[in-house]
Design a protein around this motif. Structure first.
Motif, short mmCIF file in Angstrom:
data_model
loop_
_atom_site.label_atom_id
_atom_site.label_comp_id
_atom_site.label_asym_id
_atom_site.label_seq_id
_atom_site.Cartn_x
_atom_site.Cartn_y
_atom_site.Cartn_z
N PRO A 78 0.81 -1.22 0.00
CA PRO A 78 0.00 0.00 0.00
C PRO A 78 0.85 1.28 0.00
CG PRO A 78 -0.85 -1.58 1.58
CD PRO A 78 0.47 -2.10 1.12
N ALA A 79 1.99 1.24 0.68
CA ALA A 79 2.85 2.43 0.72
C ALA A 79 3.29 2.82 -0.69
CB ALA A 79 4.07 2.16 1.60
N ALA A 80 3.66 1.83 -1.50
CA ALA A 80 4.11 2.12 -2.86
C ALA A 80 2.95 2.47 -3.79
CB ALA A 80 4.86 0.91 -3.42
N THR A 116 6.37 7.01 4.71
CA THR A 116 7.73 7.52 4.82
C THR A 116 8.63 6.41 5.33
OG1 THR A 116 7.52 8.24 7.13
CG2 THR A 116 6.80 9.80 5.41
N VAL A 117 9.90 6.57 5.10
CA VAL A 117 10.87 5.59 5.59
C VAL A 117 10.78 5.45 7.10
CG1 VAL A 117 13.34 5.10 5.85
CG2 VAL A 117 12.45 5.86 3.64
N ASP A 118 10.70 6.57 7.80
CA ASP A 118 10.65 6.53 9.26
C ASP A 118 9.40 5.83 9.77
OD1 ASP A 118 13.08 7.80 9.48
OD2 ASP A 118 12.22 9.80 9.83
N ALA A 175 6.91 1.28 -8.85
CA ALA A 175 8.26 0.75 -8.68
C ALA A 175 9.21 1.83 -8.18
CB ALA A 175 8.76 0.18 -10.01
N VAL A 176 9.07 3.03 -8.70
CA VAL A 176 9.94 4.14 -8.27
C VAL A 176 9.73 4.45 -6.80
CG1 VAL A 176 10.41 6.60 -8.56
CG2 VAL A 176 10.13 5.14 -10.57
N ARG A 177 8.46 4.53 -6.39
CA ARG A 177 8.18 4.83 -4.99
C ARG A 177 8.67 3.71 -4.07
NH1 ARG A 177 2.79 5.47 -5.17
NH2 ARG A 177 3.00 7.64 -5.83
N ALA A 178 8.45 2.47 -4.48
CA ALA A 178 8.90 1.33 -3.67
C ALA A 178 10.42 1.31 -3.55
CB ALA A 178 8.40 0.02 -4.29
N ALA A 179 11.11 1.55 -4.65
CA ALA A 179 12.58 1.53 -4.63
C ALA A 179 13.13 2.62 -3.71
CB ALA A 179 13.12 1.72 -6.04
N GLY A 180 12.51 3.79 -3.72
CA GLY A 180 12.98 4.87 -2.85
C GLY A 180 12.80 4.53 -1.38
#
Length: 237
Positions: A78-80, A116-118, A175-180
């Motif tokens: 869902p995040a991606a 977000t990563v955090d 894919a771009v969002r997931a990779a980041g």
């Protein structure tokens, strides 16, 4: 946030929402983390029987890898896709280790968090993987480094599935969002060094090769199974 679309990425990304169905065998993961390890012990027993391995630590590693992959996938998917993901509070995430996806996990919550990563690290690593590793180590002798490697490998595997799905659906932004997000997660000391190179090949071994019908996983640290005399990489724990 559409959990059905997220589930279309693959079985590990599926998450049931609402009160758990079935016979009441689902328990909040918070209970497992608090010391109610009976369901985890039963899960390791089941995996050992399926793999026909007499080594407890092998079955524990594979069981841990599977659950880590479920946790990462249900958050990262869902995040991606949407830029938000379910708040997978251990009190609201119910698990039955006797079942497979999607029926093994039920989410009774309703709150989502910004992707977000955090937030992902706090939810999955701090909220689940850290106490989950403690629980597995209570079950038997298993290396903390191996469990940490499983966590990194599971995250990398989720990224591969999302990348595959995004290419098939012509959704490159996913894919771009997931990779980041994955890049940021793997840069944190919690997971740094667990996978290596552009292929995200793991730095430790999950021990699957030790099963009677086992072999090397696609991201295995080894080029050849240990004991064959053909290994070209350092042995894993």
């Amino acid at each position: 946030m559409d959990l059905d679309e997220s589930a279309s990425v693959g079985g590990f990304f599926a998450l049931r929402a609402g009160p758990p169905g079935g016979d009441g065998s689902h328990r909040p993961l918070a209970r497992l983390y608090a010391g109610e390890t009976g369901p985890l012990t039963a899960r390791v027993d089941t995996v050992a029987a399926r793999l026909r391995t007499p080594e407890r630590r092998v079955a524990a590693s594979i069981a841990h890898l599977g659950l880590a992959a479920r946790l990462w996938s249900t958050a990262l998917g869902p995040a991606a896709l949407y830029g938000r993901f379910p708040r997978l509070d251990p009190e609201e995430l119910y698990w039955d280790g006797a079942l497979t996806s999607p029926d093994d996990l039920w989410w009774t919550g309703s709150t989502s968090l910004p992707a977000t990563v955090d937030q992902l690290r706090a939810t999955v690593v701090d909220g689940h993987l850290v106490p989950l590793s403690r629980a597995f180590r209570q079950d038997g002798r298993i290396s903390p480094r191996l469990l940490r490697g499983n966590a990194g490998s599971a995250l990398a595997g989720a990224l591969r599935e999302l990348t595959r799905w995004s290419h098939a659906r012509d959704r490159p932004e996913v894919a771009v969002r997931a990779a980041g997000l994955v890049s940021g997660l793997l840069a944190h000391p919690d997971l740094a060094g667990t996978v290596r190179g552009p292929a995200l090949r793991r730095a430790t071994c999950c021990l699957y090769y030790r099963c009677p019908a086992g072999g090397l996983c696609g991201d295995c640290v080894f080029e050849h199974a240990p004991g064959s005399g053909l290994e070209t990489r350092p042995p894993a724990p």
